[in-house]
Design an enzyme around this catalytic site. Structure first.
Site, PDB file in Angstrom:
ATOM      1  N   TYR A  85       1.210  -1.511   0.217  1.00 31.66           N
ATOM      2  CA  TYR A  85      -0.033   0.181   0.121  1.00 31.66           C
ATOM      3  C   TYR A  85       0.706   1.459   0.128  1.00 31.66           C
ATOM      4  O   TYR A  85       1.682   1.286   0.592  1.00 31.66           O
ATOM      5  CB  TYR A  85      -1.176  -0.016   1.212  1.00 31.66           C
ATOM      6  CG  TYR A  85      -2.283  -0.035   0.866  1.00 31.66           C
ATOM      7  CD1 TYR A  85      -3.194   1.167  -0.378  1.00 31.66           C
ATOM      8  CD2 TYR A  85      -3.198  -1.718   1.471  1.00 31.66           C
ATOM      9  CE1 TYR A  85      -4.675   0.774  -0.624  1.00 31.66           C
ATOM     10  CE2 TYR A  85      -4.165  -1.204   0.980  1.00 31.66           C
ATOM     11  CZ  TYR A  85      -5.072  -0.593   0.384  1.00 31.66           C
ATOM     12  OH  TYR A  85      -6.281  -0.803  -0.220  1.00 31.66           O
TER      13      TYR A  85
ATOM     14  N   GLU B 106      -0.463   5.145  -0.593  1.00 33.23           N
ATOM     15  CA  GLU B 106      -1.055   6.285  -0.732  1.00 33.23           C
ATOM     16  C   GLU B 106       0.299   7.276  -0.726  1.00 33.23           C
ATOM     17  O   GLU B 106       0.765   7.548   0.911  1.00 33.23           O
ATOM     18  CB  GLU B 106      -2.115   5.969   0.133  1.00 33.23           C
ATOM     19  CG  GLU B 106      -4.045   5.503  -0.287  1.00 33.23           C
ATOM     20  CD  GLU B 106      -4.841   5.120   1.522  1.00 33.23           C
ATOM     21  OE1 GLU B 106      -4.947   6.635   1.772  1.00 33.23           O
ATOM     22  OE2 GLU B 106      -6.074   4.944   0.974  1.00 33.23           O
TER      23      GLU B 106
ATOM     24  N   ASP C 221      -7.260  14.442 -24.559  1.00 35.58           N
ATOM     25  CA  ASP C 221      -7.348  12.437 -23.912  1.00 35.58           C
ATOM     26  C   ASP C 221      -6.870  11.905 -25.535  1.00 35.58           C
ATOM     27  O   ASP C 221      -7.332  11.275 -26.681  1.00 35.58           O
ATOM     28  CB  ASP C 221      -9.204  12.184 -24.033  1.00 35.58           C
ATOM     29  CG  ASP C 221      -9.064  11.106 -23.490  1.00 35.58           C
ATOM     30  OD1 ASP C 221      -7.898  10.110 -23.815  1.00 35.58           O
ATOM     31  OD2 ASP C 221     -10.499  10.686 -23.188  1.00 35.58           O
TER      32      ASP C 221
ATOM     33  N   THR D 172      -5.033   6.687 -20.893  1.00 36.99           N
ATOM     34  CA  THR D 172      -4.146   5.478 -21.140  1.00 36.99           C
ATOM     35  C   THR D 172      -2.981   5.041 -21.327  1.00 36.99           C
ATOM     36  O   THR D 172      -2.738   5.437 -21.956  1.00 36.99           O
ATOM     37  CB  THR D 172      -5.383   4.381 -21.256  1.00 36.99           C
ATOM     38  OG1 THR D 172      -5.599   4.121 -22.739  1.00 36.99           O
ATOM     39  CG2 THR D 172      -6.528   4.387 -20.569  1.00 36.99           C
TER      40      THR D 172
ATOM     41  N   LYS E 293      -2.782   0.773 -24.467  1.00 38.68           N
ATOM     42  CA  LYS E 293      -3.597   0.730 -26.061  1.00 38.68           C
ATOM     43  C   LYS E 293      -2.272   0.887 -26.687  1.00 38.68           C
ATOM     44  O   LYS E 293      -1.703   0.181 -26.658  1.00 38.68           O
ATOM     45  CB  LYS E 293      -4.701   1.730 -26.257  1.00 38.68           C
ATOM     46  CG  LYS E 293      -5.795   1.485 -25.330  1.00 38.68           C
ATOM     47  CD  LYS E 293      -6.928   2.620 -26.330  1.00 38.68           C
ATOM     48  CE  LYS E 293      -8.008   2.273 -24.831  1.00 38.68           C
ATOM     49  NZ  LYS E 293      -8.331   3.741 -24.226  1.00 38.68           N
TER      50      LYS E 293
HETATM   51  N1  DSN Z   1     -13.128   1.250 -24.282  1.00 36.38           N
HETATM   52  C1  DSN Z   1     -11.888   1.910 -24.587  1.00 36.38           C
HETATM   53  C2  DSN Z   1     -12.216   2.038 -26.274  1.00 36.38           C
HETATM   54  O1  DSN Z   1     -12.556   1.371 -26.719  1.00 36.38           O
HETATM   55  O2  DSN Z   1     -11.300   2.721 -27.525  1.00 36.38           O
HETATM   56  C3  DSN Z   1     -12.622   3.623 -24.588  1.00 36.38           C
HETATM   57  O3  DSN Z   1     -12.961   3.506 -22.947  1.00 36.38           O
END
Ligand code: DSN
Length: 420
Positions: free
Chosen positions: A55, A57, A201, A227, A230
């Site tokens: 942990y 924090e 984003d 994110t 991807k």
């Molecule tokens: N689920 C993502 C996508 O497939 O583009 C977006 O949140």
């Protein structure tokens, strides 16, 4: 084919069998969902370490738990690598995923009820950009821009007009079904004119940016949200990046504003992915993702498919199947049976419902990770073409034939993290 998981197999054979089945599925199928990828074996290992047990924090040097001698260094490494790779002054690697990362941005820069602006979900935006069914559209007043019906492209005169009329606190650019280059300078100019915080984003294209295959939002965006799983080929996680002036607000919003302890095993895997993304080979990867997408788009156009905006500049292709007279969901499910994994998706101005839309969304990050090149894209387009035709005729035999052909090509191109 499957990796051994001795401890898991002994403790929980039922679950181990499911993991094995998923490994087999990922090995045998042609995965075209543009937001998915294969992480390297190193990223996979890092995300399954004893860092899981800790942990932490707070932030490095300012934790609410002791015993952070190692974790502070792990997080420090991830932060330093993010800053170096993207050329930013500040990085926060703690958001659990993209949606919490975006929620933290609201917490940092807006009050409930404030106006925020983003691309409409059915136009290619994201739920968290102020879309009505999301908390961001319920707790904030979301106003939405789209793309032009005739071109499939963003009309910046329309965006400017809307922004000046509505005066949003935050403007989001980026989305989930955008096949074209995002014009960060144009968004920045509009945000400046109306006094909004511009959030890029870049979840879908972070890896392309890191690899020099898409322009960077630096220095145009105030905040960059992404994110890590991807095109960046990291674990499921997220990062927020900014200039130093926004560092404190973003950090406070992530913790203690929104989250508790960071997932240290994920932070470690993010650090590994960022290291991999800084290598020359990743630049080659990013360029290949785009080259493959362009080649695939051309091959699909040759076969009479209707592509939103007429093609692609990045990793993603959005296809309107209306002219083929096969609904997106029917096509997606048939292609799945043929070993080609896509997702059904709305297209701009879709007359059909989101759960049964007109289009499918495909992309090239995963197949490029397996070493497929432009020379393979005619075959991929052919399988999609035959699969969509078979979907329309409910021709299961044709789908089974495609599945066998796909599996044969895939077996010659082992996936990272799965090769055994
Ligand atoms: N689920 C993502 C996508 O497939 O583009 C977006 O949140």
């Amino acid at each position: 084919m499957t990796l051994p998981h001795p401890a898991l197999s002994a403790a929980d054979p039922e679950l181990a069998a499911l993991v094995g089945a998923e490994e087999q599925l990922q090995a045998e199928t042609l995965r075209l969902i543009p937001s998915e990828n294969y992480v390297s074996a190193a990223v996979l290992e890092a995300s399954g370490t004893v860092l899981q047990n800790k942990y932490s924090e707070g932030y490095a040097g300012r934790r609410y738990y002791e015993g952070q001698q190692v974790i502070d260094q792990v997080e420090g490494l991830a932060v330093a690598r993010a800053k170096a790779l993207f050329g930013v002054e500040h990085a926060n690697v703690q958001p659990y995923s993209g949606s919490p990362a975006n929620l933290a941005v609201y917490l940092a820069f807006a009050e409930p009820g404030d106006t925020v602006m983003g691309m409409a979900l059915p136009m290619g935006g994201h739920l968290t950009h102020g879309w009505g069914v999301s908390a961001t559209g319920k707790w904030f007043r979301g106003v939405q821009y789209g793309v032009r019906q005739d071109t499939g492209l963003i009309d910046f005169d329309e965006v400017r007009e809307l922004a000046l009329k509505e005066r949003p606190k935050i403007i989001f650019c980026g989305g989930t079904a955008l096949p074209r280059t995002i014009d960060f300078p144009a968004f920045a100019e509009i945000a400046r004119e109306c006094g909004a915080v511009l959030v890029a984003d870049v979840a879908h294209i972070a890896g392309l940016i890191a690899g020099g295959a898409h322009p960077s939002p630096v220095p145009h965006a105030d905040v960059i949200s992404t994110t890590t799983h991807k095109t960046l080929r990291g674990p499921r996680g997220a990062m927020l990046m900014s200039r130093e002036e926004h560092a404190k607000a973003l950090d406070k919003a992530v913790f203690p504003g929104l989250q508790g302890g960071p997932h240290n095993q994920t932070t470690a895997a993010i650090a590994v992915a960022l290291h991999e993304a800084s290598q020359p080979s990743f630049r080659t990867y990013a360029q290949s993702v785009v080259a493959n997408a362009r080649a695939l788009a051309e091959a699909l156009l040759d076969r009479g498919f209707d592509l939103v905006s007429g093609g692609t500049d990045n990793h993603l292709i959005l296809m309107d199947l209306t002219p083929k007279e096969v609904p997106g969901k029917v096509a997606a499910k048939a292609l799945d049976r043929a070993g080609i994994v896509v997702n059904y998706n709305t297209v701009p101005y879709d007359p059909r419902k989101p759960f049964d839309p007109s289009g499918i969304r495909i992309g090239t990050p995963s197949l490029t990770s397996r070493g497929l090149g432009t020379e393979h894209m005619a075959a991929v387009a052919d399988w999609i073409d035959r699969g969509v035709t078979a979907a329309g005729k409910e021709d299961e035999e044709a789908l089974a034939t495609i599945r066998a052909e796909v599996a044969e090509l895939m077996s010659a191109h082992p996936a990272p993290g799965l090769a055994g």
